[in-house]
Design a protein around this motif. Structure first.
Motif, PDB file in Angstrom:
ATOM      1  N   GLU A 312     -28.248  92.824  31.374  1.00  0.00           N
ATOM      2  CA  GLU A 312     -28.215  91.483  30.805  1.00  0.00           C
ATOM      3  C   GLU A 312     -29.631  90.901  30.711  1.00  0.00           C
ATOM      4  O   GLU A 312     -29.994  90.243  29.729  1.00  0.00           O
ATOM      5  CB  GLU A 312     -27.332  90.566  31.666  1.00  0.00           C
ATOM      6  N   SER A 313     -30.423  91.137  31.777  1.00  0.00           N
ATOM      7  CA  SER A 313     -31.804  90.646  31.766  1.00  0.00           C
ATOM      8  C   SER A 313     -32.616  91.313  30.660  1.00  0.00           C
ATOM      9  O   SER A 313     -33.389  90.656  29.959  1.00  0.00           O
ATOM     10  CB  SER A 313     -32.450  90.910  33.131  1.00  0.00           C
ATOM     11  N   ARG A 314     -32.418  92.620  30.501  1.00  0.00           N
ATOM     12  CA  ARG A 314     -33.127  93.338  29.446  1.00  0.00           C
ATOM     13  C   ARG A 314     -32.688  92.850  28.068  1.00  0.00           C
ATOM     14  O   ARG A 314     -33.513  92.691  27.157  1.00  0.00           O
ATOM     15  CB  ARG A 314     -32.856  94.849  29.586  1.00  0.00           C
ATOM     16  N   ASP A 315     -31.412  92.553  27.938  1.00  0.00           N
ATOM     17  CA  ASP A 315     -30.887  92.041  26.665  1.00  0.00           C
ATOM     18  C   ASP A 315     -31.520  90.689  26.334  1.00  0.00           C
ATOM     19  O   ASP A 315     -31.877  90.413  25.176  1.00  0.00           O
ATOM     20  CB  ASP A 315     -29.370  91.920  26.758  1.00  0.00           C
ATOM     21  N   LEU A 316     -31.674  89.846  27.349  1.00  0.00           N
ATOM     22  CA  LEU A 316     -32.286  88.540  27.137  1.00  0.00           C
ATOM     23  C   LEU A 316     -33.749  88.678  26.721  1.00  0.00           C
ATOM     24  O   LEU A 316     -34.226  87.976  25.816  1.00  0.00           O
ATOM     25  CB  LEU A 316     -32.176  87.716  28.424  1.00  0.00           C
ATOM     26  N   THR A 317     -34.466  89.599  27.383  1.00  0.00           N
ATOM     27  CA  THR A 317     -35.871  89.827  27.038  1.00  0.00           C
ATOM     28  C   THR A 317     -36.010  90.335  25.603  1.00  0.00           C
ATOM     29  O   THR A 317     -36.892  89.890  24.849  1.00  0.00           O
ATOM     30  CB  THR A 317     -36.501  90.830  28.010  1.00  0.00           C
ATOM     31  N   LEU A 318     -35.140  91.279  25.229  1.00  0.00           N
ATOM     32  CA  LEU A 318     -35.182  91.817  23.869  1.00  0.00           C
ATOM     33  C   LEU A 318     -34.912  90.733  22.826  1.00  0.00           C
ATOM     34  O   LEU A 318     -35.560  90.680  21.775  1.00  0.00           O
ATOM     35  CB  LEU A 318     -34.162  92.948  23.729  1.00  0.00           C
ATOM     36  N   SER A 319     -33.967  89.859  23.113  1.00  0.00           N
ATOM     37  CA  SER A 319     -33.636  88.785  22.175  1.00  0.00           C
ATOM     38  C   SER A 319     -34.822  87.839  21.994  1.00  0.00           C
ATOM     39  O   SER A 319     -35.139  87.418  20.871  1.00  0.00           O
ATOM     40  CB  SER A 319     -32.414  88.004  22.673  1.00  0.00           C
ATOM     41  N   THR A 320     -35.502  87.501  23.110  1.00  0.00           N
ATOM     42  CA  THR A 320     -36.662  86.610  23.032  1.00  0.00           C
ATOM     43  C   THR A 320     -37.794  87.252  22.231  1.00  0.00           C
ATOM     44  O   THR A 320     -38.411  86.605  21.369  1.00  0.00           O
ATOM     45  CB  THR A 320     -37.154  86.261  24.442  1.00  0.00           C
ATOM     46  N   GLU A 321     -38.088  88.523  22.517  1.00  0.00           N
ATOM     47  CA  GLU A 321     -39.157  89.213  21.789  1.00  0.00           C
ATOM     48  C   GLU A 321     -38.817  89.355  20.311  1.00  0.00           C
ATOM     49  O   GLU A 321     -39.698  89.236  19.444  1.00  0.00           O
ATOM     50  CB  GLU A 321     -39.398  90.587  22.418  1.00  0.00           C
ATOM     51  N   THR A 322     -37.556  89.598  20.001  1.00  0.00           N
ATOM     52  CA  THR A 322     -37.138  89.719  18.598  1.00  0.00           C
ATOM     53  C   THR A 322     -37.324  88.394  17.865  1.00  0.00           C
ATOM     54  O   THR A 322     -37.797  88.366  16.720  1.00  0.00           O
ATOM     55  CB  THR A 322     -35.672  90.167  18.514  1.00  0.00           C
ATOM     56  N   GLN A 404     -45.451  95.506   8.332  1.00  0.00           N
ATOM     57  CA  GLN A 404     -44.569  96.666   8.471  1.00  0.00           C
ATOM     58  C   GLN A 404     -44.312  96.994   9.943  1.00  0.00           C
ATOM     59  O   GLN A 404     -43.179  97.331  10.328  1.00  0.00           O
ATOM     60  CB  GLN A 404     -45.204  97.877   7.766  1.00  0.00           C
ATOM     61  N   LEU A 405     -45.352  96.838  10.778  1.00  0.00           N
ATOM     62  CA  LEU A 405     -45.176  97.095  12.215  1.00  0.00           C
ATOM     63  C   LEU A 405     -44.197  96.111  12.830  1.00  0.00           C
ATOM     64  O   LEU A 405     -43.385  96.479  13.693  1.00  0.00           O
ATOM     65  CB  LEU A 405     -46.526  97.010  12.929  1.00  0.00           C
ATOM     66  N   LEU A 406     -44.266  94.847  12.404  1.00  0.00           N
ATOM     67  CA  LEU A 406     -43.322  93.849  12.916  1.00  0.00           C
ATOM     68  C   LEU A 406     -41.893  94.189  12.513  1.00  0.00           C
ATOM     69  O   LEU A 406     -40.958  94.055  13.322  1.00  0.00           O
ATOM     70  CB  LEU A 406     -43.700  92.453  12.400  1.00  0.00           C
ATOM     71  N   GLN A 407     -41.715  94.624  11.277  1.00  0.00           N
ATOM     72  CA  GLN A 407     -40.382  95.002  10.819  1.00  0.00           C
ATOM     73  C   GLN A 407     -39.847  96.194  11.616  1.00  0.00           C
ATOM     74  O   GLN A 407     -38.676  96.213  12.022  1.00  0.00           O
ATOM     75  CB  GLN A 407     -40.429  95.336   9.330  1.00  0.00           C
ATOM     76  N   ASP A 408     -40.715  97.179  11.869  1.00  0.00           N
ATOM     77  CA  ASP A 408     -40.297  98.335  12.667  1.00  0.00           C
ATOM     78  C   ASP A 408     -39.975  97.918  14.104  1.00  0.00           C
ATOM     79  O   ASP A 408     -39.022  98.441  14.715  1.00  0.00           O
ATOM     80  CB  ASP A 408     -41.403  99.396  12.669  1.00  0.00           C
ATOM     81  N   PHE A 409     -40.779  97.004  14.639  1.00  0.00           N
ATOM     82  CA  PHE A 409     -40.556  96.540  16.008  1.00  0.00           C
ATOM     83  C   PHE A 409     -39.200  95.826  16.112  1.00  0.00           C
ATOM     84  O   PHE A 409     -38.448  96.057  17.073  1.00  0.00           O
ATOM     85  CB  PHE A 409     -41.688  95.595  16.420  1.00  0.00           C
ATOM     86  N   ILE A 410     -38.884  94.980  15.143  1.00  0.00           N
ATOM     87  CA  ILE A 410     -37.605  94.261  15.155  1.00  0.00           C
ATOM     88  C   ILE A 410     -36.446  95.235  15.062  1.00  0.00           C
ATOM     89  O   ILE A 410     -35.431  95.101  15.767  1.00  0.00           O
ATOM     90  CB  ILE A 410     -37.568  93.240  14.004  1.00  0.00           C
ATOM     91  N   LYS A 411     -36.569  96.262  14.212  1.00  0.00           N
ATOM     92  CA  LYS A 411     -35.502  97.265  14.069  1.00  0.00           C
ATOM     93  C   LYS A 411     -35.311  98.037  15.371  1.00  0.00           C
ATOM     94  O   LYS A 411     -34.181  98.301  15.815  1.00  0.00           O
ATOM     95  CB  LYS A 411     -35.832  98.229  12.936  1.00  0.00           C
ATOM     96  N   LYS A 412     -36.441  98.372  16.015  1.00  0.00           N
ATOM     97  CA  LYS A 412     -36.361  99.095  17.286  1.00  0.00           C
ATOM     98  C   LYS A 412     -35.681  98.240  18.355  1.00  0.00           C
ATOM     99  O   LYS A 412     -34.853  98.749  19.132  1.00  0.00           O
ATOM    100  CB  LYS A 412     -37.768  99.485  17.734  1.00  0.00           C
ATOM    101  N   GLN A 413     -36.003  96.947  18.369  1.00  0.00           N
ATOM    102  CA  GLN A 413     -35.375  96.046  19.332  1.00  0.00           C
ATOM    103  C   GLN A 413     -33.869  95.953  19.088  1.00  0.00           C
ATOM    104  O   GLN A 413     -33.070  95.983  20.034  1.00  0.00           O
ATOM    105  CB  GLN A 413     -35.994  94.655  19.229  1.00  0.00           C
ATOM    106  N   ASP A 414     -33.477  95.850  17.827  1.00  0.00           N
ATOM    107  CA  ASP A 414     -32.049  95.761  17.501  1.00  0.00           C
ATOM    108  C   ASP A 414     -31.301  97.028  17.935  1.00  0.00           C
ATOM    109  O   ASP A 414     -30.175  96.958  18.450  1.00  0.00           O
ATOM    110  CB  ASP A 414     -31.864  95.533  15.996  1.00  0.00           C
ATOM    111  N   ASP A 415     -31.930  98.204  17.724  1.00  0.00           N
ATOM    112  CA  ASP A 415     -31.297  99.468  18.132  1.00  0.00           C
ATOM    113  C   ASP A 415     -31.123  99.523  19.644  1.00  0.00           C
ATOM    114  O   ASP A 415     -30.087  99.999  20.151  1.00  0.00           O
ATOM    115  CB  ASP A 415     -32.142 100.662  17.658  1.00  0.00           C
ATOM    116  N   GLU A 416     -32.114  98.996  20.363  1.00  0.00           N
ATOM    117  CA  GLU A 416     -32.019  99.028  21.822  1.00  0.00           C
ATOM    118  C   GLU A 416     -30.946  98.057  22.325  1.00  0.00           C
ATOM    119  O   GLU A 416     -30.279  98.317  23.330  1.00  0.00           O
ATOM    120  CB  GLU A 416     -33.375  98.681  22.435  1.00  0.00           C
ATOM    121  N   VAL A 417     -30.778  96.940  21.616  1.00  0.00           N
ATOM    122  CA  VAL A 417     -29.728  95.991  21.983  1.00  0.00           C
ATOM    123  C   VAL A 417     -28.355  96.642  21.856  1.00  0.00           C
ATOM    124  O   VAL A 417     -27.456  96.449  22.693  1.00  0.00           O
ATOM    125  CB  VAL A 417     -29.822  94.718  21.107  1.00  0.00           C
ATOM    126  N   VAL A 418     -28.167  97.451  20.803  1.00  0.00           N
ATOM    127  CA  VAL A 418     -26.896  98.151  20.612  1.00  0.00           C
ATOM    128  C   VAL A 418     -26.650  99.124  21.763  1.00  0.00           C
ATOM    129  O   VAL A 418     -25.527  99.228  22.294  1.00  0.00           O
ATOM    130  CB  VAL A 418     -26.889  98.896  19.261  1.00  0.00           C
TER     131      VAL A 418
END
Length: 486
Positions: A312-322, A404-418
């Motif tokens: 849950e903590s990791r999910d919260l961190t990922l959401s904030t960074e995204t 492009q790096l930001l877009q890739d970073f957001i996609k990577k964050q979304d995949d990790e959330v899943v």
């Protein structure tokens, strides 16, 4: 021969009589031109003395501002600069209204310097605009009167106050307060003054202000801006410009701190809510254990709860960074020019701190090109010079790659959330085989740990925002105040 060389040279003696007769003859010859012209010249000279002898010359004063490049070391992503204010704020009518009110610039003494008559003056909104006459009784020299003329109101030299001159020190009348200067009270004299509408005073002040930047790209003037003010009262224009400078620096800092303050208030509210929720969770668990003293959690159940809390903590961190990455991406797509370059630098710093290797390389290239561009500009190269255009072109390419790096970073964050959601489902399955009471305690314990983690994260961000708010310093400072011109 020798005797002739050694003989003394006779001294020259001018014939004064001859020259006197010569010039007397010239004057007599031109008498019909001199007789009418000489009186005309004398009369013209007297008129000029009477007309312009008391006119005060237009003088000028200036204040020098220095600019610093903003550092984002202690600035939160939510509190990045918005570009508000800057030098155009000085010519803002709303800003100048405060200056006019604080210095009573809608009070005007046309023929004298204010400091030669008054030590203090305050004119409020109830003062009637018009022409005022301060006159002393010519016979007794002991009484004075203040009369008002306002044709729009049908007033013509209407006496609004009178008094004894020997007891004159402070005058309160018609929404105005005067404190007279001691040297004026020793030798008082008649004078006229005007009260004009505040809007007109603001326009008068605005028209006398000019802002001079480094238009010639002088390296010695890099990051320096000069603000000038013209007027006829040396002390007043110097005081006015210095007040403008102080208020401007103060207002610019308030603009910079406003976003940080808004974030601080929002985090403070969220922190109070999280604290209250955490207190309720702890009370609920304590009440449950008091009612069910024999119910507890085994090692497997506790491990499952700890794992879910971590997820849950990791999910919260990922959401904030995204969210932060999406905000940077939006700003990059909307901004242009130097604002876009600044956002590119912030985005690369954001990605580098998240261990994005490509961002670290791009950040080094971006700093190199930015430094090269700044050096060329400081060397008086035109913005249209091919070398500056080349450096800016490389910066634009880096900005595109950063997007492009930001877009890739957001996609990577979304995949990790899943993935995290899948792992939370597995951990939750380990708790389903527990008895009902233990299952209930596990759910409350899990919620309490999650809320505790949320509270810790909010507290960390709140402290960071508080440090940013307290350590915020102006990026514009006063290098040199104005002094009254002689």
């Amino acid at each position: 021969m020798q005797q002739g060389l050694n003989s003394p040279t006779p001294s020259f003696k001018p014939d004064y009589v001859y020259w006197i007769k010569h010039y007397a003859g010239l004057l007599w010859r031109w008498k019909w031109y001199i007789i009418p012209v000489l009186p005309a010249l004398v009369i013209t000279w007297l008129l000029l003395v009477v007309t312009f002898g008391t006119v005060r010359p237009e003088l000028g004063v200036n204040v020098i501002f220095g600019f610093e490049k903003q550092s984002s070391v202690l600035v939160l992503p939510e509190a990045l600069p918005t570009g508000m204010g800057k030098m155009k704020l000085i010519q803002s009518r709303n800003f100048l209204k405060e200056i006019v009110d604080s210095l009573s610039l809608h009070f005007i003494i046309p023929k004298y310097n204010r400091s030669s008559i008054l030590n203090f003056i305050y004119v409020d909104s109830t003062a009637i605009p018009g022409k005022y006459e301060f006159s002393i009784d010519e016979q007794s020299r002991l009484n004075y009167t203040v009369a008002l003329t306002n044709s729009a109101l049908g007033l013509k030299k209407k006496v609004i106050t009178t008094g004894r001159l020997p007891s004159l020190d402070t005058l309160n009348t018609n929404g105005m307060k005067f404190v007279f200067a001691p040297h004026f009270l020793k030798k008082p004299f008649n004078f006229n003054f005007f009260v004009i509408p505040r809007e007109k005073a603001v326009e008068n002040l605005r028209n006398k202000i000019s802002i001079q930047a480094n238009s010639r790209r002088d390296p010695m003037m890099e990051g320096v801006v000069m603000v000038n003010l013209n007027g006829t009262d040396p002390q007043l224009i110097s005081t006015t410009l210095n007040t403008i400078a102080d208020k401007f620096v103060e207002r610019n800092l308030s603009f910079r701190k406003r976003k940080t303050s808004e974030v601080l208030k929002a985090l403070q509210m969220q922190l109070q809510i999280a604290s209250e929720q955490l207190r309720q969770d702890e009370n609920r668990i304590r009440t449950f254990k008091e009612e069910n003293p024999k119910v507890g959690l085994g090692i497997d159940a506790q491990n499952a709860i700890n794992t879910m809390t971590m997820l849950e903590s990791r999910d919260l961190t990922l959401s904030t960074e995204t969210d932060d990455a999406k905000d940077l991406l939006k700003r990059l797509s909307e901004q242009t020019g130097s604002d876009k370059d600044q956002t590119t630098s912030e985005a690369l710093l954001f990605l580098s701190s998240r261990n994005v290797s490509s961002a670290i390389i791009l950040q080094r290239d971006f700093n190199t090109q930015s430094q090269q561009k700044a050096t060329l500009i400081a060397s008086r190269y035109s913005p249209e010079h091919p070398m500056i255009k080349e450096a800016q072109s490389k910066i634009d390419v880096i900005s595109t790659k950063t997007t492009q790096l930001l877009q890739d970073f957001i996609k990577k964050q979304d995949d990790e959330v899943v993935k995290i959601k899948s792992q939370k489902t597995q951990s939750l399955g380990q708790l389903k085989g527990l008895p009902q009471k233990e299952m209930q305690l596990a759910a409350m314990t899990r919620q309490q740990q999650i809320n505790s983690e949320i509270y810790s994260n909010l507290l960390s961000r709140y402290n960071q925002a508080k440090i940013a708010d307290e350590t915020e310093v102006p990026d514009i400072y006063i290098m040199d105040y104005s002094v009254p011109p002689e």
